[in-house]
Design an enzyme around this catalytic site. Structure first.
Site, PDB file in Angstrom:
ATOM      1  N   GLU A  48       4.026   0.768  -5.289  1.00  0.00           N
ATOM      2  CA  GLU A  48       4.788   1.534  -4.311  1.00  0.00           C
ATOM      3  C   GLU A  48       5.457   0.535  -3.359  1.00  0.00           C
ATOM      4  O   GLU A  48       4.817  -0.392  -2.874  1.00  0.00           O
ATOM      5  CB  GLU A  48       3.883   2.483  -3.537  1.00  0.00           C
ATOM      6  CG  GLU A  48       3.307   3.588  -4.389  1.00  0.00           C
ATOM      7  CD  GLU A  48       2.559   4.640  -3.583  1.00  0.00           C
ATOM      8  OE1 GLU A  48       2.754   4.706  -2.344  1.00  0.00           O
ATOM      9  OE2 GLU A  48       1.776   5.392  -4.180  1.00  0.00           O
TER      10      GLU A  48
ATOM     11  N   GLY B   4       0.815  -1.198   0.000  1.00  0.00           N
ATOM     12  CA  GLY B   4       0.000   0.000   0.000  1.00  0.00           C
ATOM     13  C   GLY B   4       0.851   1.251   0.000  1.00  0.00           C
ATOM     14  O   GLY B   4       2.022   1.230  -0.390  1.00  0.00           O
ATOM     15  N   CYS B   5       0.272   2.350   0.439  1.00  0.00           N
ATOM     16  CA  CYS B   5       0.974   3.640   0.442  1.00  0.00           C
ATOM     17  C   CYS B   5       2.311   3.503   1.152  1.00  0.00           C
ATOM     18  O   CYS B   5       2.386   3.096   2.311  1.00  0.00           O
ATOM     19  CB  CYS B   5       0.119   4.696   1.132  1.00  0.00           C
ATOM     20  SG  CYS B   5       0.917   6.316   1.226  1.00  0.00           S
ATOM     21  N   PHE B   6       3.378   3.875   0.466  1.00  0.00           N
ATOM     22  CA  PHE B   6       4.711   3.605   1.014  1.00  0.00           C
ATOM     23  C   PHE B   6       5.116   4.528   2.158  1.00  0.00           C
ATOM     24  O   PHE B   6       6.052   4.232   2.880  1.00  0.00           O
ATOM     25  CB  PHE B   6       5.776   3.566  -0.067  1.00  0.00           C
ATOM     26  CG  PHE B   6       5.863   4.714  -1.050  1.00  0.00           C
ATOM     27  CD1 PHE B   6       5.335   5.972  -0.799  1.00  0.00           C
ATOM     28  CD2 PHE B   6       6.525   4.522  -2.268  1.00  0.00           C
ATOM     29  CE1 PHE B   6       5.457   7.012  -1.712  1.00  0.00           C
ATOM     30  CE2 PHE B   6       6.659   5.557  -3.188  1.00  0.00           C
ATOM     31  CZ  PHE B   6       6.131   6.802  -2.905  1.00  0.00           C
ATOM     32  N   TRP B   7       4.409   5.629   2.370  1.00  0.00           N
ATOM     33  CA  TRP B   7       4.771   6.520   3.469  1.00  0.00           C
ATOM     34  C   TRP B   7       4.677   5.819   4.824  1.00  0.00           C
ATOM     35  O   TRP B   7       5.611   5.804   5.604  1.00  0.00           O
ATOM     36  CB  TRP B   7       3.858   7.747   3.483  1.00  0.00           C
ATOM     37  CG  TRP B   7       3.957   8.639   2.290  1.00  0.00           C
ATOM     38  CD1 TRP B   7       4.996   8.742   1.415  1.00  0.00           C
ATOM     39  CD2 TRP B   7       2.961   9.576   1.848  1.00  0.00           C
ATOM     40  NE1 TRP B   7       4.714   9.680   0.462  1.00  0.00           N
ATOM     41  CE2 TRP B   7       3.490  10.205   0.692  1.00  0.00           C
ATOM     42  CE3 TRP B   7       1.707   9.933   2.319  1.00  0.00           C
ATOM     43  CZ2 TRP B   7       2.767  11.192   0.012  1.00  0.00           C
ATOM     44  CZ3 TRP B   7       0.988  10.908   1.640  1.00  0.00           C
ATOM     45  CH2 TRP B   7       1.510  11.529   0.493  1.00  0.00           C
TER      46      TRP B   7
END
Length: 213
Positions: free
Chosen positions: A97, A53-56
């Protein structure tokens, strides 16, 4: 703003990309103080690459793990060389990502990282995580050694059996050898250290990894 593409693009229809990396990045990890672009991995350390998912938020979780020497975020599993974030978000590069983790296996094993990987996202959701929809949010383990492949396949089977036993669906995690990994732009590196109140996506099943012998 971006199309929510949930079908992988054909390689011959992917964006052309670039021959060289056009983006500049800070030399040092803002949390760990180690190199962000760590192509030359110190002796005794290993590399793991995960898409979840979102890499942040994924990077933030892993840089806190004892034994992790450095982390970065980037794009892998696709076709377009040296893509930009905006290009990846169109679904026309084929990339997901990803977080790249350089770790000390004497302190934290690849198996430890994989177990955490499964617990902190939902590996049954296909081309999305929570409200983040698109091929760039798919789940993936990209091994860098034959030993990692064996561990990834074994633990995926174990966790998959546990999810199915509970009626929570089938794992859709992509299992593949690590291909080209393109570092994301500097603004995305250690994003949540720079923006503490930024977006975190931690969709998960709530299922702990079962005890194994």
């Amino acid at each position: 703003m971006f199309s929510r593409k949930t079908t992988m693009i054909d390689p011959d229809k992917a964006l052309p990309g670039r021959d060289t990396d056009p983006f500049r990045r800070a030399a040092k990890h803002v949390v760990l103080g180690t190199p962000v672009v760590a192509e030359e991995v110190p002796a005794g350390l290993e590399v793991a690459i995960f898409g979840l998912g979102c890499f942040w938020g994924a990077e933030e979780i892993y840089w806190q793990r004892e034994g992790v020497w450095s982390t970065s975020v980037g794009y892998t599993g696709g076709y377009t060389p040296h893509p930009s974030y905006e290009e990846v978000c169109t679904g026309r590069t084929g990339h997901t990502e990803a977080v790249r983790i350089v770790f000390d296996p004497a302190v934290v094993t690849f198996a430890d990282l994989v177990k955490q990987f499964f617990e902190i996202h939902d590996p049954t959701q296909g081309m999305r995580q929570g409200n983040d929809v698109g091929t760039q949010y798919r789940s993936g383990i990209y091994w860098t050694t034959p030993e990692q492949e064996a561990v990834a396949r074994e633990l995926t089977a174990v966790y998959g059996a546990e999810l199915e036993r509970r009626g929570l669906g089938t794992i859709t995690t992509e299992l593949a050898p690590a291909g080209p990994y393109y570092y994301a732009e500097d603004a995305h590196q250690q994003y949540l250290a720079k923006n503490p109140f930024g977006y975190r996506c931690h969709a998960n099943t709530g299922v702990k990894f079962p005890q194994t012998a």
